[in-house]
Design a protein around this motif. Structure first.
Motif, short mmCIF file in Angstrom:
data_model
loop_
_atom_site.label_atom_id
_atom_site.label_comp_id
_atom_site.label_asym_id
_atom_site.label_seq_id
_atom_site.Cartn_x
_atom_site.Cartn_y
_atom_site.Cartn_z
N HIS A 7 5.39 -0.02 -12.03
CA HIS A 7 4.50 0.02 -10.86
C HIS A 7 3.04 -0.07 -11.30
N ASP A 48 4.55 7.20 -4.91
CA ASP A 48 5.43 8.16 -5.57
C ASP A 48 4.75 9.51 -5.78
N HIS A 58 14.33 9.46 -1.84
CA HIS A 58 12.98 9.99 -1.70
C HIS A 58 12.10 9.13 -0.83
N ARG A 59 12.51 7.92 -0.55
CA ARG A 59 11.64 7.00 0.19
C ARG A 59 11.69 7.32 1.69
N HIS A 63 6.86 5.20 2.16
CA HIS A 63 7.53 4.09 1.48
C HIS A 63 8.16 3.14 2.52
N HIS A 105 3.34 -1.66 -4.82
CA HIS A 105 4.39 -0.66 -5.10
C HIS A 105 5.52 -0.79 -4.07
N ASP A 109 9.38 -1.91 -4.67
CA ASP A 109 10.50 -1.05 -4.28
C ASP A 109 11.43 -1.75 -3.29
ZN ZN Z 1 8.26 4.23 -4.99
#
Ligand code: ZN
Length: 119
Positions: A7, A48, A58-59, A63, A105, A109
């Motif tokens: 990233h 992140d 986690h997204r 995100h 980023h 992703d």
């Molecule tokens: Zn990420």
């Protein structure tokens, strides 16, 4: 999952390319490109930092496609702003580079098997 270093590399590249084509005539070109790359490197970490990759799901909002779209609209509007003061020009430049790196980023992703959530 894309690594932090990946990233950062993509963000630095995006920031450097953006700075290459959006130069402030007051500063030497190489300084702007290096500053843009450095800023891009760190700004690409932001998603992140907001939502740490501590587990596979986690997204969330920061995100998401909705956030990416909102970011894009905000950046588009920012490009229409014509700052008068020197510090305003610097601020605009910094925010646009941070936005480009942040978007890099999310786009990176988005091509992972997990992708991005809509919201
Ligand atoms: Zn990420």
């Amino acid at each position: 999952m894309a690594s932090r270093i990946e990233h950062e590399f993509i963000g630095a590249f995006a920031g450097g390319v953006f700075a290459t084509f959006n130069n402030d005539e007051a500063n030497p070109h190489a300084v702007n490109v290096a500053t843009g790359a450095l800023l891009g490197k760190y700004a690409a970490r932001l998603p992140d930092m907001f939502e740490p990759a501590s587990h596979p799901n986690h997204r969330n909002f920061f995100h998401s496609w909705v956030f990416l779209g909102t970011l894009g609209v905000g950046m588009y509007k920012l490009t229409k702003w014509e700052p008068k003061e020197g510090y305003e020009k610097v601020l605009k430049w910094f925010v646009l580079i941070a936005g480009v790196a942040y978007a890099s980023h999310l786009l990176r992703d988005s091509i992972t098997p997990k992708g991005l959530p809509l919201v």
